[in-house]
Design a protein around this motif. Structure first.
Motif, PDB file in Angstrom:
ATOM      1  N   THR A  47      35.321  39.877  47.997  1.00 15.22           N
ATOM      2  CA  THR A  47      34.652  41.042  48.575  1.00 15.22           C
ATOM      3  C   THR A  47      34.575  40.930  50.094  1.00 15.22           C
ATOM      4  O   THR A  47      34.492  41.946  50.782  1.00 15.22           O
ATOM      5  CB  THR A  47      33.244  41.191  47.979  1.00 15.22           C
ATOM      6  N   ASP A  48      34.595  39.713  50.622  1.00 17.74           N
ATOM      7  CA  ASP A  48      34.661  39.507  52.070  1.00 17.74           C
ATOM      8  C   ASP A  48      36.067  39.774  52.584  1.00 17.74           C
ATOM      9  O   ASP A  48      36.255  40.371  53.633  1.00 17.74           O
ATOM     10  CB  ASP A  48      34.304  38.052  52.429  1.00 17.74           C
ATOM     11  N   ILE A  49      37.064  39.314  51.852  1.00 17.68           N
ATOM     12  CA  ILE A  49      38.458  39.437  52.300  1.00 17.68           C
ATOM     13  C   ILE A  49      38.959  40.875  52.161  1.00 17.68           C
ATOM     14  O   ILE A  49      39.618  41.395  53.059  1.00 17.68           O
ATOM     15  CB  ILE A  49      39.371  38.477  51.496  1.00 17.68           C
ATOM     16  N   ALA A  50      38.656  41.495  51.057  1.00 16.54           N
ATOM     17  CA  ALA A  50      39.160  42.851  50.786  1.00 16.54           C
ATOM     18  C   ALA A  50      38.015  43.760  50.324  1.00 16.54           C
ATOM     19  O   ALA A  50      37.975  44.184  49.170  1.00 16.54           O
ATOM     20  CB  ALA A  50      40.267  42.795  49.734  1.00 16.54           C
ATOM     21  N   PRO A  51      37.086  44.069  51.239  1.00 17.36           N
ATOM     22  CA  PRO A  51      35.906  44.861  50.851  1.00 17.36           C
ATOM     23  C   PRO A  51      36.228  46.294  50.432  1.00 17.36           C
ATOM     24  O   PRO A  51      35.403  46.939  49.781  1.00 17.36           O
ATOM     25  CB  PRO A  51      35.033  44.838  52.121  1.00 17.36           C
ATOM     26  N   LYS A  52      37.408  46.784  50.772  1.00 14.73           N
ATOM     27  CA  LYS A  52      37.783  48.138  50.352  1.00 14.73           C
ATOM     28  C   LYS A  52      38.223  48.174  48.894  1.00 14.73           C
ATOM     29  O   LYS A  52      38.415  49.250  48.318  1.00 14.73           O
ATOM     30  CB  LYS A  52      38.920  48.673  51.222  1.00 14.73           C
ATOM     31  N   ASN A  53      38.433  47.000  48.310  1.00 11.38           N
ATOM     32  CA  ASN A  53      38.979  46.950  46.957  1.00 11.38           C
ATOM     33  C   ASN A  53      38.128  46.200  45.944  1.00 11.38           C
ATOM     34  O   ASN A  53      38.157  46.516  44.754  1.00 11.38           O
ATOM     35  CB  ASN A  53      40.380  46.342  47.004  1.00 11.38           C
ATOM     36  N   PHE A  54      37.382  45.198  46.421  1.00  9.17           N
ATOM     37  CA  PHE A  54      36.556  44.402  45.511  1.00  9.17           C
ATOM     38  C   PHE A  54      35.081  44.590  45.840  1.00  9.17           C
ATOM     39  O   PHE A  54      34.709  44.649  47.012  1.00  9.17           O
ATOM     40  CB  PHE A  54      36.868  42.907  45.645  1.00  9.17           C
ATOM     41  N   LYS A  55      34.261  44.653  44.811  1.00 10.11           N
ATOM     42  CA  LYS A  55      32.818  44.569  45.047  1.00 10.11           C
ATOM     43  C   LYS A  55      32.161  43.878  43.864  1.00 10.11           C
ATOM     44  O   LYS A  55      32.757  43.761  42.783  1.00 10.11           O
ATOM     45  CB  LYS A  55      32.205  45.930  45.328  1.00 10.11           C
ATOM     46  N   LEU A  56      30.931  43.426  44.108  1.00 10.60           N
ATOM     47  CA  LEU A  56      30.172  42.789  43.036  1.00 10.60           C
ATOM     48  C   LEU A  56      29.405  43.838  42.257  1.00 10.60           C
ATOM     49  O   LEU A  56      29.035  44.895  42.803  1.00 10.60           O
ATOM     50  CB  LEU A  56      29.182  41.763  43.605  1.00 10.60           C
ATOM     51  N   THR A  57      29.135  43.539  40.993  1.00  8.08           N
ATOM     52  CA  THR A  57      28.284  44.432  40.198  1.00  8.08           C
ATOM     53  C   THR A  57      26.867  44.410  40.778  1.00  8.08           C
ATOM     54  O   THR A  57      26.495  43.490  41.507  1.00  8.08           O
ATOM     55  CB  THR A  57      28.233  43.971  38.733  1.00  8.08           C
TER      56      THR A  57
ATOM     57  N   ASN B 286      46.210  40.302  47.786  1.00  9.22           N
ATOM     58  CA  ASN B 286      46.958  39.089  47.445  1.00  9.22           C
ATOM     59  C   ASN B 286      46.310  37.856  48.068  1.00  9.22           C
ATOM     60  O   ASN B 286      46.280  36.782  47.452  1.00  9.22           O
ATOM     61  CB  ASN B 286      48.414  39.221  47.895  1.00  9.22           C
ATOM     62  N   GLU B 287      45.775  38.044  49.268  1.00  5.99           N
ATOM     63  CA  GLU B 287      45.055  36.952  49.929  1.00  5.99           C
ATOM     64  C   GLU B 287      43.815  36.581  49.098  1.00  5.99           C
ATOM     65  O   GLU B 287      43.473  35.404  48.951  1.00  5.99           O
ATOM     66  CB  GLU B 287      44.628  37.429  51.314  1.00  5.99           C
ATOM     67  N   ALA B 288      43.152  37.582  48.573  1.00  7.01           N
ATOM     68  CA  ALA B 288      41.965  37.338  47.740  1.00  7.01           C
ATOM     69  C   ALA B 288      42.336  36.543  46.488  1.00  7.01           C
ATOM     70  O   ALA B 288      41.596  35.647  46.062  1.00  7.01           O
ATOM     71  CB  ALA B 288      41.303  38.665  47.364  1.00  7.01           C
ATOM     72  N   ILE B 289      43.493  36.854  45.910  1.00  6.58           N
ATOM     73  CA  ILE B 289      43.957  36.087  44.742  1.00  6.58           C
ATOM     74  C   ILE B 289      44.086  34.614  45.109  1.00  6.58           C
ATOM     75  O   ILE B 289      43.615  33.730  44.390  1.00  6.58           O
ATOM     76  CB  ILE B 289      45.316  36.624  44.236  1.00  6.58           C
ATOM     77  N   ASP B 290      44.708  34.358  46.271  1.00  8.14           N
ATOM     78  CA  ASP B 290      44.919  32.966  46.699  1.00  8.14           C
ATOM     79  C   ASP B 290      43.603  32.269  47.032  1.00  8.14           C
ATOM     80  O   ASP B 290      43.479  31.057  46.859  1.00  8.14           O
ATOM     81  CB  ASP B 290      45.836  32.927  47.922  1.00  8.14           C
ATOM     82  N   ALA B 291      42.646  33.043  47.541  1.00  7.82           N
ATOM     83  CA  ALA B 291      41.381  32.446  47.987  1.00  7.82           C
ATOM     84  C   ALA B 291      40.362  32.279  46.871  1.00  7.82           C
ATOM     85  O   ALA B 291      39.421  31.486  46.999  1.00  7.82           O
ATOM     86  CB  ALA B 291      40.778  33.308  49.095  1.00  7.82           C
ATOM     87  N   CYS B 292      40.508  32.999  45.788  1.00  9.12           N
ATOM     88  CA  CYS B 292      39.525  32.912  44.697  1.00  9.12           C
ATOM     89  C   CYS B 292      39.480  31.466  44.171  1.00  9.12           C
ATOM     90  O   CYS B 292      40.504  30.929  43.755  1.00  9.12           O
ATOM     91  CB  CYS B 292      39.898  33.873  43.575  1.00  9.12           C
ATOM     92  N   PRO B 293      38.308  30.853  44.191  1.00  9.20           N
ATOM     93  CA  PRO B 293      38.233  29.427  43.831  1.00  9.20           C
ATOM     94  C   PRO B 293      38.467  29.142  42.347  1.00  9.20           C
ATOM     95  O   PRO B 293      38.704  27.984  41.978  1.00  9.20           O
ATOM     96  CB  PRO B 293      36.813  29.027  44.248  1.00  9.20           C
TER      97      PRO B 293
END
Ligand code: SF4
Length: 74
Positions: free
Chosen positions: A28-38, A60-67
């Motif tokens: 949500t930090d990397i791609a706030p236009k596409n991801f958000k928390l419930t 795609n960056e978010a995919i790589d960064a997701c722990p």
């Protein structure tokens, strides 16, 4: 073999979040236009699929960064 559960609140499209998500807020930090928390901070989901090349790159960056590898693409 356990099967991952893909959250229903993901908007239809290539990117999705599944139940490995630990709601760390990275995507949500990397791609706030596409991801958000419930609202209850249970998990992230794709509320808007990316359209521009830049937004696709960020997802795609978010995919790589997701722990925990909770973001995937169809
Ligand atoms: S980066 Fe991964 S674990 Fe963190 S909120 Fe996004 S999907 Fe969930």
């Amino acid at each position: 073999m356990s099967k991952k559960y893909i959250y229903d609140d993901n908007k239809n499209g290539p990117f999705y979040v599944h139940d490995a998500c630990i709601a760390c807020d990275t995507c949500t930090d990397i791609a706030p236009k596409n991801f958000k928390l419930t609202h209850d901070y249970d998990h992230a989901f794709v509320y808007n699929q990316p359209n521009s090349n830049n937004d696709i790159s960020l997802c795609n960056e978010a995919i790589d960064a997701c722990p925990v590898g909770a973001i995937e693409k169809y």
